[in-house]
Scaffold this active site. Structure first.
Site, PDB file in Angstrom:
ATOM      1  N   ASP A   1       0.866  -1.111   0.239  1.00  0.00           N
ATOM      2  CA  ASP A   1       0.066  -0.235   0.124  1.00  0.00           C
ATOM      3  C   ASP A   1       0.689   1.308   0.092  1.00  0.00           C
ATOM      4  OD1 ASP A   1      -2.557   1.552   0.676  1.00  0.00           O
ATOM      5  OD2 ASP A   1      -1.671   1.976   2.559  1.00  0.00           O
TER       6      ASP A   1
ATOM      7  N   TYR B   1      -0.091   5.288   0.772  1.00  0.00           N
ATOM      8  CA  TYR B   1      -0.394   6.142   1.545  1.00  0.00           C
ATOM      9  C   TYR B   1      -0.618   5.877   3.122  1.00  0.00           C
ATOM     10  CZ  TYR B   1      -1.204   8.547  -2.656  1.00  0.00           C
ATOM     11  OH  TYR B   1      -1.249   9.169  -3.860  1.00  0.00           O
TER      12      TYR B   1
ATOM     13  N   ARG C   1      -8.101  13.254   5.496  1.00  0.00           N
ATOM     14  CA  ARG C   1      -7.953  11.786   5.291  1.00  0.00           C
ATOM     15  C   ARG C   1      -8.897  10.679   5.743  1.00  0.00           C
ATOM     16  NH1 ARG C   1      -5.499   7.869   2.765  1.00  0.00           N
ATOM     17  NH2 ARG C   1      -4.819   6.290   4.126  1.00  0.00           N
TER      18      ARG C   1
ATOM     19  N   SER D   1      -2.341   0.911  -4.995  1.00  0.00           N
ATOM     20  CA  SER D   1      -2.683   2.013  -4.214  1.00  0.00           C
ATOM     21  C   SER D   1      -4.001   2.627  -4.947  1.00  0.00           C
ATOM     22  CB  SER D   1      -1.753   3.159  -4.438  1.00  0.00           C
ATOM     23  OG  SER D   1      -1.976   4.311  -3.979  1.00  0.00           O
ATOM     24  N   ASN D   2      -4.701   3.000  -4.145  1.00  0.00           N
ATOM     25  CA  ASN D   2      -5.680   4.273  -4.434  1.00  0.00           C
ATOM     26  C   ASN D   2      -5.544   5.323  -5.284  1.00  0.00           C
ATOM     27  OD1 ASN D   2      -8.029   2.674  -3.265  1.00  0.00           O
ATOM     28  ND2 ASN D   2      -7.951   3.889  -1.330  1.00  0.00           N
TER      29      ASN D   2
END
Lengths: 217, 217
Positions: free
Chosen positions: B10, B12, B40, B115-116
């Protein structure tokens, strides 16, 4: 614009006051408002996450998981009896004071609940708050084993009532639920009980009210 | 148990310190930590909600929406220039101090980011923190237009690396991401940098570490 032919209500936060679980929290913490708010936030998160993971369990299980997480997160401790009593608060929720009269005023067109709640939770809340005679349908996401804001959930409204979404007024106090219902195709009223800021999800309510007695008839 | 044949990270919170955006927040608030934390949280919520709604927009758009919501929610005001500078902090994230050496130690087996983040955001973060030579693959959810924890996202790891999920170690600092990856079929390490409580989502990490230099080699 075509007339409104029926009403679909969210349950928790819209008809029923979730924060009435605050009282039950006094047994395990001196700050039951934080317990209640954290529990509610986590409960929602778990519905979204489990729906996305394709790992549905019903809202009773989600609610208990969220409670157990919250107790650990806040550094509290609770006996199994205390956990049970906190959970049972969900079976004895109060409805907001104007709800019965507001539903009564809309009689003549079908009135439904469409909720994340498990069937036994919805039945307890509707019966316990005396709303049985004011609702023609009580629909749980449990029929499709996923959670709001999945379009599969919102589709249950038109399917059950036999009325297209564009002729139904969907009513929710939850901004993200408003966005989901609007994106699906409902006409939408946001019952913004707390003066919350609007969500930035690309879909806006058609009308905003402060309490349910202000809904268009 | 079969050996680990590759690593999927991942981004972040795991490789990159999201809260380094705190500094950028000082311009609009005396409490930049609350701005950063609220931003966030909302950013994650919007990924979950949009994925469930089937209303994908990329992570740059989600991040800006979450920022605009957060500014209103906290009763702050910000000029368009200030919004732009806050957003640009996402293009200049620091990685955590041990990351480069930890990745170096795992060299020889493929190392990927999953990742997003939008492609331009990931490219900026990887390049800016000097990790380019330590990562064989940088994979964005943008390929499948949805967000974690959708199984469609986790499937990108085995597909890209050509290695079954059960022979890959997925590494995340986000408890909900750990649960999603484990439910999908990865072997999973939870890098619990902050001593967070475990999520109650029915899937547990195989190993828990405090920093990435403690990963099994």
């Amino acid at each position: 614009m075509s007339p409104i032919r029926g009403y679909v209500f969210d349950a928790y936060g819209t008809l029923f006051d979730v924060h009435s679980v605050v009282e039950a929290g006094r047994e395990v913490t001196s700050d039951p408002a934080t317990l209640s708010a954290t529990w509610r936030q986590k409960q929602l998160e778990y519905t979204w996450l489990r729906a996305l993971m394709g790992a549905y369990v019903d809202f009773w299980v989600v609610t208990e998981s969220a409670l157990r997480y919250t107790i650990r997160r806040l550094g509290l401790s609770a006996t199994e009896d205390q956990v049970r009593r906190l959970m049972e608060a969900y079976l004895a929720l109060a409805c907001f004071p104007e709800v019965a009269a507001a539903l009564e005023r809309l009689a003549g067109r079908p009135r439904a609940v469409l909720s994340n709640g498990a069937p036994k939770m919805l039945e307890a809340a509707v019966t316990g708050s005396g709303l049985t005679g004011h609702l023609e349908h009580v629909i749980s996401v449990d029929r499709v084993k996923t959670y709001k804001p999945s379009p599969r959930v919102y589709a249950l409204g038109p399917e059950t009532l036999g009325i297209p979404a564009g002729e139904l007024l969907f009513v929710s106090s939850n901004g993200w639920d408003v966005a989901g219902a609007k994106a699906f195709g409902y006409r939408v009223a946001w019952c913004n009980r707390t003066g919350a800021p609007e969500e930035e999800l690309g879909a806006r309510a058609d009308v905003v009210v402060g309490t349910l007695d202000q809904l268009p008839g």
